[in-house]
Write a protein that holds these residues in place. Structure first.
Motif, PDB file in Angstrom:
ATOM      1  N   MET B  10      -9.426  -2.089   9.123  1.00  0.00           N
ATOM      2  CA  MET B  10      -8.715  -1.053   8.383  1.00  0.00           C
ATOM      3  C   MET B  10      -8.149  -1.676   7.120  1.00  0.00           C
ATOM      4  SD  MET B  10      -6.447   0.863  11.286  1.00  0.00           S
ATOM      5  CE  MET B  10      -5.729   1.921  10.043  1.00  0.00           C
ATOM      6  N   ASP B  11      -7.989  -0.831   6.095  1.00  0.00           N
ATOM      7  CA  ASP B  11      -7.304  -1.240   4.879  1.00  0.00           C
ATOM      8  C   ASP B  11      -6.017  -0.440   4.735  1.00  0.00           C
ATOM      9  OD1 ASP B  11     -10.335  -1.577   2.875  1.00  0.00           O
ATOM     10  OD2 ASP B  11      -9.337  -2.975   4.248  1.00  0.00           O
ATOM     11  N   CYS B  12      -5.043  -1.040   4.069  1.00  0.00           N
ATOM     12  CA  CYS B  12      -3.789  -0.343   3.809  1.00  0.00           C
ATOM     13  C   CYS B  12      -3.242  -0.841   2.475  1.00  0.00           C
ATOM     14  CB  CYS B  12      -2.781  -0.629   4.927  1.00  0.00           C
ATOM     15  SG  CYS B  12      -1.161   0.120   4.667  1.00  0.00           S
ATOM     16  N   ALA B  13      -2.728   0.078   1.658  1.00  0.00           N
ATOM     17  CA  ALA B  13      -2.136  -0.310   0.380  1.00  0.00           C
ATOM     18  C   ALA B  13      -0.770  -0.939   0.617  1.00  0.00           C
ATOM     19  CB  ALA B  13      -2.009   0.906  -0.525  1.00  0.00           C
ATOM     20  N   GLU B  14      -0.491  -1.962  -0.132  1.00  0.00           N
ATOM     21  CA  GLU B  14       0.803  -2.639  -0.028  1.00  0.00           C
ATOM     22  C   GLU B  14       1.934  -1.651  -0.253  1.00  0.00           C
ATOM     23  OE1 GLU B  14       1.337  -5.693  -2.948  1.00  0.00           O
ATOM     24  OE2 GLU B  14       2.833  -6.759  -1.750  1.00  0.00           O
ATOM     25  N   GLY B  15       2.944  -1.710   0.609  1.00  0.00           N
ATOM     26  CA  GLY B  15       4.089  -0.818   0.502  1.00  0.00           C
ATOM     27  C   GLY B  15       3.950   0.472   1.282  1.00  0.00           C
ATOM     28  N   ARG B  16       2.727   0.782   1.687  1.00  0.00           N
ATOM     29  CA  ARG B  16       2.518   1.982   2.476  1.00  0.00           C
ATOM     30  C   ARG B  16       2.594   1.650   3.958  1.00  0.00           C
ATOM     31  NH1 ARG B  16       0.149   5.992  -0.760  1.00  0.00           N
ATOM     32  NH2 ARG B  16       0.686   7.357   0.985  1.00  0.00           N
ATOM     33  N   ALA B  17       2.697   2.692   4.770  1.00  0.00           N
ATOM     34  CA  ALA B  17       2.702   2.483   6.213  1.00  0.00           C
ATOM     35  C   ALA B  17       1.288   2.205   6.714  1.00  0.00           C
ATOM     36  CB  ALA B  17       3.267   3.706   6.916  1.00  0.00           C
ATOM     37  N   ALA B  18       1.181   1.235   7.591  1.00  0.00           N
ATOM     38  CA  ALA B  18      -0.093   0.941   8.248  1.00  0.00           C
ATOM     39  C   ALA B  18      -0.026   1.499   9.660  1.00  0.00           C
ATOM     40  CB  ALA B  18      -0.348  -0.561   8.285  1.00  0.00           C
TER      41      ALA B  18
END
Lengths: 111, 113
Positions: B10-18
């Motif tokens: 999975m990918d997640c943007a920094e600062g967002r919820a994973a």
């Protein structure tokens, strides 16, 4: 200081040599485990111990032996190292609550 | 047989919820859900565990469905340091004996700047 330590951190050895990996813990846990991890794979259990007088085989114990010298110390030996034992080895401890605490790992290369 | 199934990556943007999902449809009534993570070949690190209620600690939150057949680990504000492989495991607690713990291959979370 780390609660679970492993020595050495890296080791290169030759086929047929006997080597020992050591694990020490300061968490006061009775349960200790040895795992190996191969690239892209999960952890596989080699041996585990619930106290000084208790030793049990895990999934992949062939070619390995262990010694529980004290509550805090659990050593893994490769009796006659072979190249397919090249892997990352982890020691872990757990109290009665089953949560496991891992050491930093030993990277072993068998030539 | 694996007790849990997780997406491979999975990918997640920094600062967002994973939000990392895990299916454990054959979980027994006395089995807990544990989450660990492994950062780049370091030793796996315990994150959180739960039985049926949602749990939160300083690292993450764990949401378990009412039927307990699946759960989600939530990292509320992902940072680059959260890039790791996340393992979902089910295990009995206070077992008095060894319970086989299968780490499987986990979910590789990549936090993107």
């Amino acid at each position: 200081d780390a609660d679970v330590t492993q020595t050495p951190r890296n080791r290169i050895t030759k086929t047929g040599k006997r080597i020992m990996l050591e694990c020490s813990q300061t968490k006061g846990h009775d349960r200790m485990y040895w795992y190996r991890q191969d690239p892209g794979l999960g952890l596989r259990l080699i041996y585990y111990s619930f106290d000084v007088k208790d030793i049990n085989k895990g999934e992949i114990s062939d070619g390995y032996s262990v010694s529980r010298q004290a509550q805090a110390k659990f050593s893994l030996s490769l009796e006659s190292a072979i190249p397919n034992q090249t892997a990352l080895y982890f020691c872990a401890t757990a109290g009665t609550q089953e949560t496991q605490y891992f050491g930093p790992g030993t990277r072993l290369l068998v030539l | 047989d694996a007790k849990t199934t997780q997406p491979t990556s999975m990918d997640c943007a920094e600062g967002r919820a994973a939000n990392l999902p895990c299916n454990h449809s054959t979980i027994s009534g006395n089995e807990y859900v544990y989450w660990y993570r492994q950062i780049h070949s370091q030793g796996p690190q315990y994150i959180i565990h739960g039985l049926k209620n949602n749990e939160t600690n300083e690292m993450a939150s764990l949401i378990i469905t009412e039927d307990r057949k699946s759960s989600t680990l939530i990292l509320p504000h992902a940072t680059l340091r959260d890039t790791a492989v996340y393992y979902c495991i089910v295990s009995v607690r206070n077992s008095g004996g060894y319970q086989k713990v299968t780490f499987g291959t986990g979910t590789k979370l990549q936090v993107i700047p």
